[in-house]
Design an enzyme around this catalytic site. Structure first.
Site, PDB file in Angstrom:
ATOM      1  N   LYS A 183       0.864  -1.186   0.000  1.00 36.00           N
ATOM      2  CA  LYS A 183       0.000   0.000   0.000  1.00 36.00           C
ATOM      3  C   LYS A 183       0.899   1.233   0.000  1.00 36.00           C
ATOM      4  O   LYS A 183       1.654   1.468   0.948  1.00 36.00           O
ATOM      5  CB  LYS A 183      -0.896  -0.011   1.231  1.00 36.00           C
ATOM      6  CG  LYS A 183      -1.752   1.238   1.345  1.00 36.00           C
ATOM      7  CD  LYS A 183      -2.759   1.129   2.464  1.00 36.00           C
ATOM      8  CE  LYS A 183      -3.549   2.421   2.593  1.00 36.00           C
ATOM      9  NZ  LYS A 183      -4.585   2.327   3.620  1.00 36.00           N
TER      10      LYS A 183
ATOM     11  N   LYS B 178      -2.055  -1.390  -3.998  1.00 33.43           N
ATOM     12  CA  LYS B 178      -2.936  -0.225  -3.940  1.00 33.43           C
ATOM     13  C   LYS B 178      -2.101   1.046  -3.997  1.00 33.43           C
ATOM     14  O   LYS B 178      -1.127   1.145  -3.248  1.00 33.43           O
ATOM     15  CB  LYS B 178      -3.717  -0.288  -2.625  1.00 33.43           C
ATOM     16  CG  LYS B 178      -4.604   0.895  -2.374  1.00 33.43           C
ATOM     17  CD  LYS B 178      -5.142   0.836  -0.978  1.00 33.43           C
ATOM     18  CE  LYS B 178      -5.893   2.132  -0.736  1.00 33.43           C
ATOM     19  NZ  LYS B 178      -6.272   2.309   0.626  1.00 33.43           N
TER      20      LYS B 178
END
Ligand code: PBG
Ligand code: ZN
Length: 325
Positions: free
Chosen positions: A196, A249
């Site tokens: 992330k 992400k």
């Protein structure tokens, strides 16, 4: 050598031939729809930077869940906006917390819908950071693990089908795995936000989840977007700690990472097509600058082509409708 014996245009000459040789086909089964659940009654609050996205109170979840079920979108990812916030985010593990209530409601409305819960502290802390803070305002890693484990366990007890830790503390997947295993939830999968990145593309989400940090940024825990090898180390550690699905992400700006994670580990891989990616599409479409359907489907297909087995996207319902023709 190749030309003129080889002519690649031969197989492009009709729609049917193109369908026959298409390598990547997006389906409804690839989609996960994020949902924002807000405390209180009879609320459906629009998010200004995300047209078509709303915060729903638990009693109003019937509307989105009916669409999810009818369109055949297999899963939702829940975020909670609690009534009260404090330094430790203690409303994250209340038995009657907003996400816990939403889980029970959705399982009642549509038992086959896979309910995944985002596990993080930023929606529940008054300072908006993803964990507990020390006196200097730094996020304390190991103390945060206990909070995350409590939150995940509370979601499991409420009946969720999967937990998705998004905080980026070191060791959280192992801590959550242990808490689940110790309490009879060894069957419950973990989808970890493994790679992330600290991204400006989360801007609209922080309006939707009311989770913007009150000071500083998330760069001491989320990853530097320039780092590819570090992303692989993050994914490797999460797998070692027990992650069942690993996520990259954001998606579009990190397609190379998705491909490399898939090729390196061969694990079920998710990609999060985040709020800012959605907002860009909606804004361009609203201005008549882009064909929303065609561009959205092109991007979602490219995320799948890059190696994602599943895509978390605010466009899931639209995409499901377009797939149905
Ligand atoms: C919470 C969380 C965030 C997102 C998912 N979980 C925000 C953040 O890390 O600041 C972003 C999702 C999106 O932008 O759509 N940690
Ligand atoms: Zn967070």
């Amino acid at each position: 050598m190749a030309f003129p014996s080889q002519r690649l245009r031969r197989l492009r000459s009709t729609p049917t031939l193109r369908n026959m040789v298409r390598e990547t086909v997006l389906t409804c089964d690839d989609l996960i729809y994020p949902l924002f659940v807000v405390f209180g009654q009879n609320k459906k609050i629009p998010i200004s930077s995300m047209p078509g996205v709303f915060q729903y109170s638990v009693d109003r979840l019937g509307e989105p869940i009916q669409q999810v079920a009818e369109l055949g979108v297999p899963a939702v990812l829940l975020f909670g906006i609690p009534e009260t916030k404090d330094a430790l985010g203690s409303s994250a593990w209340q038995e009657d917390g907003v996400v816990q209530q939403a889980i029970r409601k959705i399982k009642e409305l549509s038992p086959q819908t896979v309910v995944i819960t985002d596990v993080c502290m930023c929606e529940y802390t008054d300072h908006g950071h993803c964990g507990a803070l020390d006196e200097q305002g730094r996020v304390i890693n190991d103390a945060t693990l206990d909070l995350l484990a409590k939150e995940a366990l509370s979601h499991a007890e409420a009946g969720c089908d999967m937990v998705a830790p998004s905080d980026m503390m070191d060791g959280r997947v192992g801590a959550i795995r242990k808490a689940l295993d110790d309490h009879g939830f060894s069957h419950l999968p973990i989808m970890s936000y493994a790679a992330k990145f600290s991204s400006a593309l989360y801007g609209p989400f922080r309006e939707a989840a009311e989770s913007a940090p009150q000071f500083g940024d998330r760069k001491t825990y989320q990853m530097d977007g320039a780092n590819r090898l570090e992303a692989l180390r993050e994914v490797e550690l999460d797998i070692e700690e027990g992650a069942d699905i690993v996520m990259v992400k954001p998606a579009l700006a990190y397609l190379d990472i998705i491909r490399e994670v898939k090729d390196t580990f061969g694990y079920p891989t998710a990609a999060y097509h985040v709020s800012g990616e959605y907002a860009m599409l909606k804004a361009a479409a609203a201005n008549g600058w882009l064909d929303e359907e065609r561009v959205t489907m092109e991007i979602l297909t490219s995320i799948k082509r890059a190696g994602a087995d599943m895509i978390i996207t605010y466009a899931a319902l639209d995409a499901a409708r377009w797939l149905k023709g």
